[in-house]
Design a protein around this motif. Structure first.
Motif, PDB file in Angstrom:
ATOM      1  N   ASP A   1      -5.651 -12.892 -12.073  1.00 24.28           N
ATOM      2  CA  ASP A   1      -5.814 -13.881 -13.136  1.00 24.28           C
ATOM      3  C   ASP A   1      -5.409 -15.252 -12.600  1.00 24.28           C
ATOM      4  N   VAL A   2      -6.420 -16.051 -12.213  1.00 22.94           N
ATOM      5  CA  VAL A   2      -6.149 -17.374 -11.634  1.00 22.94           C
ATOM      6  C   VAL A   2      -6.346 -18.478 -12.669  1.00 22.94           C
ATOM      7  N   TYR A   3      -6.491 -18.088 -13.935  1.00 26.63           N
ATOM      8  CA  TYR A   3      -6.752 -19.067 -15.000  1.00 26.63           C
ATOM      9  C   TYR A   3      -5.518 -19.338 -15.857  1.00 26.63           C
ATOM     10  N   ARG A   4      -4.683 -18.343 -16.013  1.00 30.22           N
ATOM     11  CA  ARG A   4      -3.461 -18.525 -16.812  1.00 30.22           C
ATOM     12  C   ARG A   4      -2.312 -18.737 -15.834  1.00 30.22           C
ATOM     13  N   PRO A   5      -1.787 -19.955 -15.760  1.00 26.44           N
ATOM     14  CA  PRO A   5      -0.805 -20.302 -14.724  1.00 26.44           C
ATOM     15  C   PRO A   5       0.380 -19.345 -14.627  1.00 26.44           C
ATOM     16  N   ALA A   6       0.857 -18.847 -15.773  1.00 32.36           N
ATOM     17  CA  ALA A   6       2.067 -18.006 -15.751  1.00 32.36           C
ATOM     18  C   ALA A   6       1.766 -16.539 -15.476  1.00 32.36           C
ATOM     19  N   ALA A   7       0.488 -16.158 -15.412  1.00 36.69           N
ATOM     20  CA  ALA A   7       0.126 -14.737 -15.320  1.00 36.69           C
ATOM     21  C   ALA A   7       0.668 -14.072 -14.063  1.00 36.69           C
ATOM     22  N   ILE A   8       0.491 -14.735 -12.903  1.00 34.40           N
ATOM     23  CA  ILE A   8       0.920 -14.146 -11.637  1.00 34.40           C
ATOM     24  C   ILE A   8       2.436 -14.008 -11.605  1.00 34.40           C
ATOM     25  N   LYS A   9       3.135 -15.060 -12.041  1.00 33.38           N
ATOM     26  CA  LYS A   9       4.602 -15.027 -12.057  1.00 33.38           C
ATOM     27  C   LYS A   9       5.117 -13.968 -13.033  1.00 33.38           C
TER      28      LYS A   9
ATOM     29  N   LEU B   1      -3.227 -19.170  -7.194  1.00 31.01           N
ATOM     30  CA  LEU B   1      -4.229 -19.773  -8.075  1.00 31.01           C
ATOM     31  C   LEU B   1      -5.412 -20.366  -7.313  1.00 31.01           C
ATOM     32  N   SER B   2      -5.202 -20.681  -6.024  1.00 26.51           N
ATOM     33  CA  SER B   2      -6.285 -21.281  -5.238  1.00 26.51           C
ATOM     34  C   SER B   2      -7.278 -20.230  -4.717  1.00 26.51           C
ATOM     35  N   GLN B   3      -6.896 -18.959  -4.816  1.00 29.33           N
ATOM     36  CA  GLN B   3      -7.768 -17.886  -4.319  1.00 29.33           C
ATOM     37  C   GLN B   3      -8.844 -17.503  -5.332  1.00 29.33           C
TER      38      GLN B   3
ATOM     39  N   ILE C   1      -8.719 -11.902  -3.833  1.00 23.63           N
ATOM     40  CA  ILE C   1      -7.406 -11.324  -4.171  1.00 23.63           C
ATOM     41  C   ILE C   1      -7.495  -9.800  -4.181  1.00 23.63           C
ATOM     42  N   VAL C   2      -8.520  -9.280  -4.827  1.00 17.09           N
ATOM     43  CA  VAL C   2      -8.680  -7.825  -4.959  1.00 17.09           C
ATOM     44  C   VAL C   2      -8.927  -7.182  -3.599  1.00 17.09           C
ATOM     45  N   ASN C   3      -9.825  -7.746  -2.807  1.00 12.71           N
ATOM     46  CA  ASN C   3     -10.123  -7.182  -1.482  1.00 12.71           C
ATOM     47  C   ASN C   3      -8.887  -7.159  -0.585  1.00 12.71           C
ATOM     48  N   SER C   4      -8.137  -8.277  -0.639  1.00 12.09           N
ATOM     49  CA  SER C   4      -6.915  -8.370   0.164  1.00 12.09           C
ATOM     50  C   SER C   4      -5.878  -7.338  -0.290  1.00 12.09           C
ATOM     51  N   ALA C   5      -5.757  -7.156  -1.623  1.00 14.54           N
ATOM     52  CA  ALA C   5      -4.785  -6.207  -2.177  1.00 14.54           C
ATOM     53  C   ALA C   5      -5.131  -4.770  -1.790  1.00 14.54           C
ATOM     54  N   ILE C   6      -6.421  -4.451  -1.796  1.00 17.79           N
ATOM     55  CA  ILE C   6      -6.843  -3.094  -1.421  1.00 17.79           C
ATOM     56  C   ILE C   6      -6.524  -2.822   0.054  1.00 17.79           C
ATOM     57  N   ASP C   7      -6.774  -3.815   0.901  1.00 16.71           N
ATOM     58  CA  ASP C   7      -6.451  -3.671   2.328  1.00 16.71           C
ATOM     59  C   ASP C   7      -4.956  -3.431   2.522  1.00 16.71           C
TER      60      ASP C   7
ATOM     61  N   LYS D   1      -0.161   3.265  -0.161  1.00 15.91           N
ATOM     62  CA  LYS D   1       0.161   3.345  -1.580  1.00 15.91           C
ATOM     63  C   LYS D   1      -0.756   4.351  -2.276  1.00 15.91           C
ATOM     64  N   ASP D   2      -0.195   5.055  -3.254  1.00 14.30           N
ATOM     65  CA  ASP D   2      -1.001   6.028  -4.019  1.00 14.30           C
ATOM     66  C   ASP D   2      -1.911   5.319  -5.019  1.00 14.30           C
ATOM     67  N   VAL D   3      -1.362   4.258  -5.648  1.00 12.19           N
ATOM     68  CA  VAL D   3      -2.085   3.588  -6.741  1.00 12.19           C
ATOM     69  C   VAL D   3      -1.987   2.074  -6.593  1.00 12.19           C
ATOM     70  N   LEU D   4      -3.083   1.395  -6.872  1.00  5.49           N
ATOM     71  CA  LEU D   4      -3.105  -0.076  -6.962  1.00  5.49           C
ATOM     72  C   LEU D   4      -3.607  -0.446  -8.354  1.00  5.49           C
ATOM     73  N   ILE D   5      -2.772  -1.168  -9.114  1.00 12.62           N
ATOM     74  CA  ILE D   5      -3.160  -1.609 -10.455  1.00 12.62           C
ATOM     75  C   ILE D   5      -3.553  -3.085 -10.380  1.00 12.62           C
ATOM     76  N   VAL D   6      -4.767  -3.398 -10.820  1.00 11.62           N
ATOM     77  CA  VAL D   6      -5.284  -4.768 -10.786  1.00 11.62           C
ATOM     78  C   VAL D   6      -5.319  -5.342 -12.196  1.00 11.62           C
ATOM     79  N   ASP D   7      -4.544  -6.410 -12.412  1.00 10.80           N
ATOM     80  CA  ASP D   7      -4.543  -7.125 -13.699  1.00 10.80           C
ATOM     81  C   ASP D   7      -5.576  -8.253 -13.608  1.00 10.80           C
ATOM     82  N   THR D   8      -6.496  -8.311 -14.564  1.00 14.06           N
ATOM     83  CA  THR D   8      -7.571  -9.317 -14.510  1.00 14.06           C
ATOM     84  C   THR D   8      -7.383 -10.374 -15.593  1.00 14.06           C
ATOM     85  N   ALA D   9      -8.171 -11.430 -15.495  1.00  9.30           N
ATOM     86  CA  ALA D   9      -8.079 -12.533 -16.453  1.00  9.30           C
ATOM     87  C   ALA D   9      -8.686 -12.144 -17.789  1.00  9.30           C
ATOM     88  N   GLY D  10      -8.085 -12.633 -18.857  1.00  8.65           N
ATOM     89  CA  GLY D  10      -8.645 -12.446 -20.189  1.00  8.65           C
ATOM     90  C   GLY D  10      -9.225 -13.750 -20.702  1.00  8.65           C
ATOM     91  N   ARG D  11      -9.963 -13.670 -21.770  1.00  8.60           N
ATOM     92  CA  ARG D  11     -10.489 -14.871 -22.424  1.00  8.60           C
ATOM     93  C   ARG D  11     -10.180 -14.751 -23.911  1.00  8.60           C
TER      94      ARG D  11
END
Length: 460
Positions: free
Chosen positions: A138-146, A164-166, A171-177, A184-194
């Motif tokens: 989520d690169v749209y909500r400034p506080a989301a990553i923190k 936020l610049s990515q 982000i997802v491709n890098s995280a999977i790598d 890791k057994d599991v990777l949870i990806v949080d995405t942007a909402g509208r």
């Protein structure tokens, strides 16, 4: 959740429960009331129509007419059809894939995706014994990553930094790598909402899904939005191959229409319920147990599972050993019991799962967690000597303790009386022996013994 619906349904069904014979007229009358109760609970109209028709068809058939207790069979039919609406069994996560199993969370802004990501990570780490990483795209909500970084630290799982610049796909491709290299057994990806469904949002989430190729794509939706939750889930399901739904904020929804509508409208199972703000407030969704709760039958299985997970057995054994040696149940022990209840979600959460609570009128209003906060404040205001030996608490001490807790002397008197009652109960249980009975000490905090006249605290 479901308080209003449960009260309406149980009062309607109680009138037919004991009937020796069911007729078209009395079935029609009860079904009319059930229909109104479901509509008032904001259950989607197509769901209500199909549910009522299914119950009616079974109720007028031989299944009921040949039964010795048709009223009970009718109730059983209603329960089974409620389960059918919500899905007949718990539909768990599919993690059977070469690691990492990617779980993608999607949904509107404010639905609780980020907190759900942390709750799910904690659940998988503690209950499924999985090694988990989380990442925010989520690169749209400034506080989301923190926010996700902070929550990941709280639940003790691996946080993969993003910026936020990515671009979200990068982000997802890098995280999977990273997750692959870290095994890791599991990777949870949080995405942007509208704030609302739009073409840009759908295009982005579709591209993210293609890049991540998740084994689970979960739609996170706020239960407070009622049947709109089901409609929004359907809109996302038309674009994404959803595998399930996380229904959040169910602790604040007294109607429950979303839980009864989502499966029917989307064809996708509800996999988890968010039942509070804390990171452990995530429950697997069991349609059969929820149907029991809706019909006032309680959900003792979930209550027992919760007790097994959250009650500190070491502390309970220590208390049992102390009592067996003839040492008294002091206010330190009492405070420990209050904290154990808090770990289980508080009194209101426990009462929701107990059979017959719907028939006890306003007990839930009288027995609330504020009472236990006050009790704890009073005990914290005492010296360690006073906690170990409450008999030394005289008039001047009472004034100091109650003032320190910001409460009245009568509140303290009531606490001391409740403690005495529980002390006697613990002594009797210990005399009869058995750790099981000791664990049932929490049961002494339930309102089974009635409410003290006009008191603020429940009778133990």
């Amino acid at each position: 959740m479901f308080d209003n619906l449960s009260n309406r349904l149980t009062s309607s069904l109680d009138r037919i429960r004991g009937r020796a014979k069911l007729t078209d007229d009395n079935i029609k009358e009860v079904l009319r009331e059930v229909r109104m109760a479901l509509l008032e609970a904001d259950v989607a109209l197509p769901v209500v129509k199909d549910f009522i028709e299914a119950v009616r068809e079974r109720a007028i058939g031989t299944e009921v007419s040949k039964s010795l207790s048709p009223g009970q069979v009718f109730l059983k039919i209603v329960k089974q059809e409620l389960e059918n609406v919500m899905g007949q069994a718990n539909d768990g996560l599919n993690l059977r894939v070469a690691g990492p199993a990617v779980i993608l969370l999607a949904g509107l802004q404010g639905a609780g995706k980020t907190t759900s990501a942390a709750k799910l990570a904690k659940y998988l780490k503690e209950r499924e014994k999985k090694s988990v990483s989380v990442v925010s795209a989520d690169v749209y909500r400034p506080a989301a990553i923190k926010q996700l970084e902070t929550l990941a630290g709280e639940v003790g799982v691996d946080f993969i930094p993003s910026d936020l610049s990515q671009k979200p796909i990068d982000i997802v491709n890098s995280a999977i790598d990273y997750a692959k290299k870290a095994h890791k057994d599991v990777l949870i990806v949080d995405t942007a909402g509208r704030l609302a469904i739009d073409d840009d949002m759908m295009a982005e989430i579709k591209a993210l899904h293609a890049a991540a190729n998740p084994i689970e794509t979960l739609f996170v939706v706020d239960a407070m939005t009622g049947q709109d939750a089901a409609n929004t889930a359907k809109a996302f399901g038309d674009v994404l191959p959803l595998t399930g739904v996380i229904l959040t904020k169910t602790d604040g929804d007294a109607r429950g229409g979303a839980a009864l509508s989502v499966r029917h409208i989307t064809g996708k199972p509800i996999k988890f319920l968010g039942v509070g703000e804390k990171t452990d407030a995530l429950e697997p969704f069991h349609p059969d147990r929820l149907a029991s709760r809706i019909l006032g039958m309680g959900d003792m299985l979930s209550l027992i599972e919760e007790a097994e997970q959250k009650i500190d057995k070491e502390k309970a054994e220590k208390l049992a050993g102390k009592l067996k040696k003839g040492k008294g149940f002091d206010l330190e022990d009492f405070k420990e019991q209050l904290q154990q209840m808090k770990n289980m979600g508080g009194m209101s959460s426990m009462l929701d799962k107990m059979p017959g609570m719907g028939q006890l009128g306003n007990v839930k209003d009288k027995v609330n967690d504020k009472m236990f906060v006050q009790m704890e404040a009073l005990i914290n205001s005492m010296t360690s000597a006073e906690r170990r030996n409450p008999d030394v608490i005289n008039g001047s001490r009472k004034k100091r303790i109650s003032t320190g807790a910001g409460l009245q002397i009568q509140d303290l008197n009531r606490l001391l009386k409740q403690h005495k009652q529980m002390q006697k109960m613990m002594k009797k249980m210990t005399a009869k022996g058995g750790m099981q009975k000791m664990m049932r000490g929490l049961g002494g905090m339930m309102p089974g013994g009635g409410m003290p006249g006009g008191g603020n605290f429940p009778k133990f």
